[in-house]
Write a protein that holds these residues in place. Sequence first.
Motif, mmCIF file in Angstrom:
data_model
loop_
_atom_site.group_PDB
_atom_site.id
_atom_site.type_symbol
_atom_site.label_atom_id
_atom_site.label_comp_id
_atom_site.label_asym_id
_atom_site.label_seq_id
_atom_site.Cartn_x
_atom_site.Cartn_y
_atom_site.Cartn_z
ATOM 1 N N GLN A 132 0.410 8.872 -5.371
ATOM 2 C CA GLN A 132 1.226 8.792 -6.499
ATOM 3 C C GLN A 132 0.876 9.835 -7.584
ATOM 4 O OE1 GLN A 132 4.399 7.091 -7.302
ATOM 5 N NE2 GLN A 132 4.405 8.462 -8.996
ATOM 6 N N ARG B 12 -0.657 14.366 1.390
ATOM 7 C CA ARG B 12 0.779 13.507 1.260
ATOM 8 C C ARG B 12 0.838 12.683 2.398
ATOM 9 N NH1 ARG B 12 4.489 16.441 -2.023
ATOM 10 N NH2 ARG B 12 3.617 18.245 -2.943
ATOM 11 N N GLU B 13 0.327 12.938 3.405
ATOM 12 C CA GLU B 13 0.657 11.943 4.751
ATOM 13 C C GLU B 13 -0.919 11.657 5.285
ATOM 14 O OE1 GLU B 13 3.228 10.458 5.491
ATOM 15 O OE2 GLU B 13 4.700 11.781 4.121
ATOM 16 N N ILE C 37 4.193 11.186 -5.101
ATOM 17 C CA ILE C 37 4.976 10.490 -3.926
ATOM 18 C C ILE C 37 4.780 8.854 -4.270
ATOM 19 C CG2 ILE C 37 4.757 10.066 -1.531
ATOM 20 C CD1 ILE C 37 3.419 12.999 -1.193
ATOM 21 N N ALA C 38 5.976 8.606 -4.150
ATOM 22 C CA ALA C 38 6.138 6.962 -4.522
ATOM 23 C C ALA C 38 6.240 6.253 -3.286
ATOM 24 C CB ALA C 38 7.427 6.991 -5.281
ATOM 25 N N ASP C 39 6.454 6.813 -2.128
ATOM 26 C CA ASP C 39 6.736 5.845 -0.770
ATOM 27 C C ASP C 39 5.371 5.477 -0.429
ATOM 28 O OD1 ASP C 39 6.080 8.874 -0.100
ATOM 29 O OD2 ASP C 39 5.654 7.696 1.763
ATOM 30 N N GLN C 40 5.152 4.217 0.174
ATOM 31 C CA GLN C 40 4.082 3.551 0.474
ATOM 32 C C GLN C 40 3.617 3.621 2.057
ATOM 33 O OE1 GLN C 40 2.442 1.321 -2.179
ATOM 34 N NE2 GLN C 40 3.423 3.030 -3.201
ATOM 35 N N LEU C 41 2.607 4.173 2.160
ATOM 36 C CA LEU C 41 1.849 4.324 3.511
ATOM 37 C C LEU C 41 1.070 2.862 4.013
ATOM 38 C CD1 LEU C 41 0.894 8.032 3.938
ATOM 39 C CD2 LEU C 41 3.004 6.717 4.555
ATOM 40 N N ASN D 15 -2.530 4.776 -1.947
ATOM 41 C CA ASN D 15 -0.921 5.197 -2.426
ATOM 42 C C ASN D 15 -1.020 5.396 -3.877
ATOM 43 O OD1 ASN D 15 0.520 4.733 -0.006
ATOM 44 N ND2 ASN D 15 0.210 2.666 -0.263
#
Length: 199
Positions: free
Chosen positions: A30, A62-63, A35-39, A26
Amino acid sequence: MCRFIETIQVRDGKLQNLAHHNRRMNETRQAVFGIADQLDILDYTGDCPESGFYKCRVVYGREVCEVAFSAYTMRTVRSLRLVGSDTIDYRYKSMDRKELEALYALRGNQDDVLIVRNNLLTDTSIANVALEKEGVWYTPRTPLLKGTKRALLLEQGVLTECDIPSDEISSYSHIALFNAMIDFQSLVLEINRDTVIRI
């Protein structure tokens, strides 16, 4: 676009040190993509083997793009050749290993390379390192890659960070190679002229 990887040790169905792998993934997303969302890698590993010792390879950009499991056999390393590069940059665990592979090709008759940047020890081509002096294990303050096992060992107080000039390596007694798949102290070499070779 998939560009980065996490390699995770799996023991009897349990992904080891997952918090540090998630954190690094993550933080990379970032830094590189903003990208700030956490996987959470655990959300993508439903087919995890339930017994035995495996390597889980997570490919992401990104994913998360791909998750694969495979049996793991530790590479034999009995000797290292010191090689230098002041320009190598491997701060993120990228799928692009061209610079590392070019340095690895300089190993000659040795099993791996110990990479020196700006006169300081960093990593081998596959592992972080720690050097022992009088019962204390020191790891380079500025490795090429801040490994997840390294982060855990620092957090636990097992390792101490310091700068290790390449010309001071003989003042240490042993060198340990470790990464997500190689447990600390399972691969240790005595430091002498047969195990650590200068160009």
